[in-house]
Design an enzyme around this catalytic site. Structure first.
Site, mmCIF file in Angstrom:
data_model
loop_
_atom_site.group_PDB
_atom_site.id
_atom_site.type_symbol
_atom_site.label_atom_id
_atom_site.label_comp_id
_atom_site.label_asym_id
_atom_site.label_seq_id
_atom_site.Cartn_x
_atom_site.Cartn_y
_atom_site.Cartn_z
ATOM 1 N N SER A 172 -11.659 59.706 -21.081
ATOM 2 C CA SER A 172 -11.357 59.655 -19.200
ATOM 3 C C SER A 172 -12.512 58.861 -19.285
ATOM 4 O O SER A 172 -12.357 58.002 -19.397
ATOM 5 C CB SER A 172 -10.968 61.757 -18.869
ATOM 6 O OG SER A 172 -11.285 61.635 -17.021
ATOM 7 N N ASP B 117 -0.123 60.435 -19.892
ATOM 8 C CA ASP B 117 -1.728 60.834 -19.182
ATOM 9 C C ASP B 117 -1.091 59.450 -18.160
ATOM 10 O O ASP B 117 -1.283 58.507 -18.119
ATOM 11 C CB ASP B 117 -2.303 60.018 -20.074
ATOM 12 C CG ASP B 117 -4.018 60.566 -20.014
ATOM 13 O OD1 ASP B 117 -4.078 60.314 -18.369
ATOM 14 O OD2 ASP B 117 -5.012 60.592 -20.579
#
Length: 273
Positions: A143, A201
């Site tokens: 991330s 994602d």
């Protein structure tokens, strides 16, 4: 091929086996310091250094955290990420000012630049201190941590080549910089940067193009949990459509579920069996 029982400190390339361990290292970055230290020892690293900086408002993140571990043959610096709900607003904000890239090459997202600046001197000094035996050096993160890992690699490559990283491996990394810096990074890290994206994602889809772009090289995890080295545009769209929901940031959405670092670890383990 099978899931390895321990990390190979002699690894020189980021194949799926090393990527699996770097995903584990990225997951470990979310844990507390005693847990990180215990796991590092079990993995064969005898030196550990934590990097932690807290911010004050109005910065959108509370802090930046990372750790560096070292053995006689390998050094890993892993940056901690954050959850989609915490970063979606400033990743989506088109008014966010750009920040000059390393060596004034292109520009990066302001939030990423500020987050890395807060810990980079400590990371750099730790690497210089620990790298006493010509150890390989790897940056990793999930991330936000993936963006910081990529930028840390870029800063060493462009500003301090004596500390050049052997590879960067990220998971669910957002778009981090403009095309100029991406091109410079791709040149310096050809076959040494691997950016894993798990199916739907949502975070790798932010910040918006065309201001920000991705660096190479993509490793796409399909809806069956297998890593693909390449995927066509149509094939990728078809595969991603299997899990789409109306709201990519909804708690039960595929976009949020696929961002979990544990999904990446599981997929890489699956690809090794």
């Amino acid at each position: 091929m099978s899931v390895p029982q321990t990390i190979d400190h002699q690894a020189r390339t980021c194949d799926l086996t090393l990527a699996y361990w770097l995903a584990q290292a990225s997951d470990l970055a979310y844990k507390d310091e005693p847990t990180i230290e215990q796991q590092a020892r079990e993995w064969g690293f005898d030196r550990v250094r934590h990097h932690h900086t807290r911010f004050t408002p109005p910065f959108p993140l509370e802090d930046t955290q990372a750790y560096t571990v070292a053995s006689d043959h390998m050094i890993i610096t892993a940056f901690r990420g954050t959850e989609p709900a915490q970063i979606r607003d400033w990743l989506s904000d088109a008014t966010t000012p750009p920040w000059p890239g390393p060596a004034k090459t292109g520009f990066v997202h302001y939030g990423f630049a500020q987050a890395l600046d807060s810990v980079f001197p400590a990371v750099r000094d730790t690497i210089a201190e620990f790298r006493t035996n010509g150890q390989t050096l790897w940056f990793t993160g999930h991330s936000l941590g993936g963006a910081l890992a990529m930028l840390a690699g870029a800063r060493l490559y462009l500003d301090e080549p004596a500390l050049l990283a052997d590879g960067v491996c990220t998971f669910g990394q957002p778009r981090t910089c403009d095309r100029l810096l991406a091109a410079a990074f791709n040149k310096g890290f050809k076959k040494r940067m691997f950016r894993f994206v798990n199916n739907n994602d949502i975070v790798p889809q932010l910040p918006p193009e065309p201001a920000f772009t991705h660096v190479d090289t993509l490793r796409y995890i399909d809806s069956d949990g297998r890593v693909r080295e390449s995927v066509s545009l149509l094939g990728g769209l078809t595969d991603r459509a299997k899990g789409l929901t109306a709201d990519a940031f909804a708690p039960a959405s595929d976009g949020v579920r696929d961002h979990s670092i544990r999904r990446y670890v599981t997929a890489l383990a699956h690809s090794l069996t």
